[in-house]
Design a protein around this motif. Structure first.
Motif, short mmCIF file in Angstrom:
data_model
loop_
_atom_site.label_atom_id
_atom_site.label_comp_id
_atom_site.label_asym_id
_atom_site.label_seq_id
_atom_site.Cartn_x
_atom_site.Cartn_y
_atom_site.Cartn_z
N GLU A 1 0.81 -0.94 0.05
CA GLU A 1 0.16 -0.02 0.04
C GLU A 1 0.83 1.15 0.02
O GLU A 1 0.49 2.31 -0.60
CB GLU A 1 -0.93 0.28 1.26
N PHE A 2 1.83 1.51 0.99
CA PHE A 2 2.87 2.51 0.82
C PHE A 2 3.35 2.69 -0.36
O PHE A 2 3.68 3.96 -0.86
CB PHE A 2 3.74 2.23 2.01
N THR A 3 3.76 1.68 -1.07
CA THR A 3 4.35 1.67 -2.30
C THR A 3 3.79 2.18 -3.27
O THR A 3 4.03 3.17 -4.20
CB THR A 3 5.21 0.12 -2.80
N LYS A 4 2.58 1.92 -3.82
CA LYS A 4 1.66 2.47 -4.54
C LYS A 4 1.35 3.91 -4.26
O LYS A 4 1.29 4.62 -5.51
CB LYS A 4 0.16 1.81 -4.46
N GLN A 5 1.48 4.51 -3.19
CA GLN A 5 1.20 5.80 -2.86
C GLN A 5 2.46 6.46 -3.15
O GLN A 5 2.43 7.62 -4.15
CB GLN A 5 0.92 6.07 -1.54
N TRP A 6 3.38 5.80 -3.04
CA TRP A 6 4.93 6.54 -3.19
C TRP A 6 5.31 6.48 -4.84
O TRP A 6 5.68 7.38 -5.26
CB TRP A 6 5.87 5.58 -2.47
N GLU A 7 4.91 5.56 -5.41
CA GLU A 7 5.07 5.50 -6.88
C GLU A 7 4.11 6.62 -7.47
O GLU A 7 4.74 7.28 -8.60
CB GLU A 7 4.53 4.01 -7.43
N LYS B 1 6.53 9.49 -9.42
CA LYS B 1 6.16 8.64 -10.80
C LYS B 1 7.46 8.69 -11.83
O LYS B 1 8.12 9.64 -12.08
CB LYS B 1 4.99 9.24 -11.52
N PRO B 2 7.89 7.52 -12.17
CA PRO B 2 9.16 7.53 -12.97
C PRO B 2 8.69 7.69 -14.39
O PRO B 2 7.44 7.48 -14.77
CB PRO B 2 9.69 6.13 -12.93
N ASP B 3 9.47 8.10 -15.29
CA ASP B 3 9.27 8.12 -16.66
C ASP B 3 9.48 6.79 -17.35
O ASP B 3 8.74 6.18 -18.15
CB ASP B 3 10.28 9.16 -17.50
N VAL B 4 10.34 6.10 -16.91
CA VAL B 4 10.90 4.72 -17.36
C VAL B 4 11.30 3.68 -16.27
O VAL B 4 11.89 4.29 -15.37
CB VAL B 4 11.97 4.87 -18.42
N VAL B 5 10.74 2.60 -16.25
CA VAL B 5 11.33 1.70 -15.37
C VAL B 5 12.03 0.56 -16.03
O VAL B 5 11.57 -0.04 -17.18
CB VAL B 5 10.02 0.71 -14.56
N PHE B 6 13.30 0.37 -15.85
CA PHE B 6 14.20 -0.66 -16.26
C PHE B 6 13.91 -1.81 -15.25
O PHE B 6 14.41 -1.71 -14.05
CB PHE B 6 15.45 -0.19 -16.14
N LEU B 7 13.30 -2.75 -15.86
CA LEU B 7 12.68 -3.90 -15.21
C LEU B 7 13.36 -5.10 -15.34
O LEU B 7 13.39 -5.72 -16.39
CB LEU B 7 11.23 -3.92 -15.43
N VAL B 8 14.46 -5.57 -14.47
CA VAL B 8 14.96 -6.76 -14.35
C VAL B 8 14.18 -7.85 -13.81
O VAL B 8 13.60 -7.76 -12.66
CB VAL B 8 16.32 -6.54 -13.45
N TYR B 9 13.80 -8.86 -14.66
CA TYR B 9 13.03 -10.15 -14.21
C TYR B 9 13.50 -11.18 -14.94
O TYR B 9 14.49 -11.41 -15.90
CB TYR B 9 11.72 -9.70 -14.95
N ASN B 10 12.83 -12.37 -14.60
CA ASN B 10 13.21 -13.51 -15.33
C ASN B 10 12.02 -14.17 -16.14
O ASN B 10 10.83 -14.05 -15.55
CB ASN B 10 13.96 -14.77 -14.65
N PHE C 1 1.71 -0.57 -8.96
CA PHE C 1 1.05 0.35 -9.60
C PHE C 1 -0.45 0.11 -9.59
O PHE C 1 -1.20 0.99 -9.80
CB PHE C 1 1.26 0.41 -11.12
N GLY C 2 -0.62 -1.15 -8.93
CA GLY C 2 -2.08 -1.59 -8.75
C GLY C 2 -2.93 -1.70 -10.06
O GLY C 2 -2.32 -1.97 -10.99
N LYS C 3 -4.34 -1.71 -9.85
CA LYS C 3 -5.06 -1.77 -11.01
C LYS C 3 -5.13 -0.63 -11.87
O LYS C 3 -5.70 0.41 -11.42
CB LYS C 3 -6.45 -2.31 -10.61
N VAL C 4 -4.91 -0.63 -13.22
CA VAL C 4 -4.75 0.76 -14.09
C VAL C 4 -5.22 0.39 -15.38
O VAL C 4 -5.07 -0.86 -15.84
CB VAL C 4 -3.34 1.31 -13.92
N ASP C 5 -5.62 1.35 -16.27
CA ASP C 5 -6.01 0.93 -17.59
C ASP C 5 -4.94 1.27 -18.48
O ASP C 5 -4.72 0.55 -19.36
CB ASP C 5 -7.05 2.14 -18.27
N GLN C 6 -3.83 1.74 -17.69
CA GLN C 6 -2.52 2.01 -18.90
C GLN C 6 -1.31 1.99 -17.33
O GLN C 6 -1.55 2.69 -16.55
CB GLN C 6 -2.73 3.26 -19.67
N TRP C 7 -0.11 1.19 -17.84
CA TRP C 7 1.07 1.59 -16.81
C TRP C 7 1.22 3.04 -16.81
O TRP C 7 1.51 3.51 -17.99
CB TRP C 7 2.00 0.55 -17.09
#
Ligand code: DHB
Ligand code: FE
Length: 280
Positions: free
Chosen positions: A38-44, A48-57, A135-141
């Motif tokens: 919850e804290f994170t969603k408010q913090w984001e 708000k970033p312009d870009v996320v560089f998302l390291v994942y597998n 980011f929770g439930k959104v229509d667009q990231w």
């Protein structure tokens, strides 16, 4: 110039995506997990970033045993949420940042880290579950996303040390991009979990929390940890944690801890989460 404002660490589990999509986030089992974000969603929203560089597998979704890149950077315009067997998650299409991604590819490859360039791929729960948690439930990231896939599925994955130094090369690349962009880097996957064999269900709370301490305070030392320790202490899928060292390598030596959360279990996995503010 582009700058890295923060690093985020966050585990993934497909069941988290299903719980969210099916409206079960308020159920007794899932509520304590989602409350930690919850804290994170408010913090984001406030940062708000312009870009996320998302390291994942990737989990044998875009790639298979026929083709296993160690490090793959998504340079496409967009990436579709994958169908992992139960239909694609009902989440927005991931919009890429092709110009920044191409710049990072050139800079990092010239910096002697050989990346695979991917212009078309679908993205699985490894990428979409952290997006939903943040980011929770959104229509667009709310931002563009550069998917950066690391092989942690087929032996041998890259070492923690290699990942840590790659993070530094990625930071050099981002900081040399001439557009004024607020970039976040996320390291996802982990923490302790094992999905197979006699030790299936393994979770190691003490080891995970020590990993979080060391990642925040002393990442260089942590990066020297051999694979065998990840597997022994955090289970076979715990080795996903090497991806967090890419994120941490891209940040300043000292960071400001904004948020720390740990919860067990979510399905078979220990969920860890950090927000680290970059001091560079
Ligand atoms: C689970 C965890 C994972 O990392 C994954 O890729 C699939 C399943 C789980 O805990 O169920
Ligand atoms: Fe996984």
């Amino acid at each position: 110039m582009a700058h890295i404002s923060a690093g985020i660490a966050c585990s993934h589990v497909p069941a988290i995506g299903a719980a969210w999509d099916l409206g079960k986030a308020g159920d007794d089992y899932w509520k304590p997990l989602f409350e930690g974000f919850e804290f994170t969603k408010q913090w984001e929203k406030a940062n708000k970033p312009d870009v996320v560089f998302l390291v994942y597998n990737d989990h044998a979704t875009a790639f298979s045993l026929e083709l296993i890149p160690t490090f793959a950077i998504g340079c496409g315009e967009s990436f579709q949420p994958a169908d992992e067997g139960w239909g694609a998650r009902p989440v927005p299409v991931v919009e890429g940042a092709p110009e920044l991604a191409a710049h990072i590819a050139q800079s990092v490859i010239e910096d002697e880290f050989d990346l695979t360039i991917v212009n078309k791929m679908d993205v699985d729960h490894g990428l979409t579950v952290p997006l939903s948690l943040m980011f929770g439930k959104v229509d667009q990231w709310p931002c563009k996303i550069i998917p950066f896939a690391v092989n942690v599925v087929q032996y041998p994955p890259p070492s923690g040390k290699r990942c840590y130094h790659l993070g530094k090369a990625i930071a050099r690349a981002i900081k040399s991009f001439p557009e004024d962009l607020n970039v976040q880097i996320w390291g996802t996957g982990g923490m302790s979990h094992q999905l197979q064999g006699p030790r299936a269900g393994l979770i190691n709370r003490e080891w995970d929390n020590e990993f979080l301490d060391r990642l925040i305070e002393n990442p260089e030392d942590l990066s020297k940890m051999p694979h065998i320790e990840y597997v022994r202490e955090a289970g076979s899928e715990g080795v996903e944690l090497v991806m967090w060292l890419i994120m941490r390598g891209a940040l300043s030596a000292q960071v400001e801890l904004v948020h720390r959360f740990y919860h067990v279990p979510a399905s078979n996995t220990a969920v860890g989460h950090l927000i680290l503010k970059n001091r560079d």
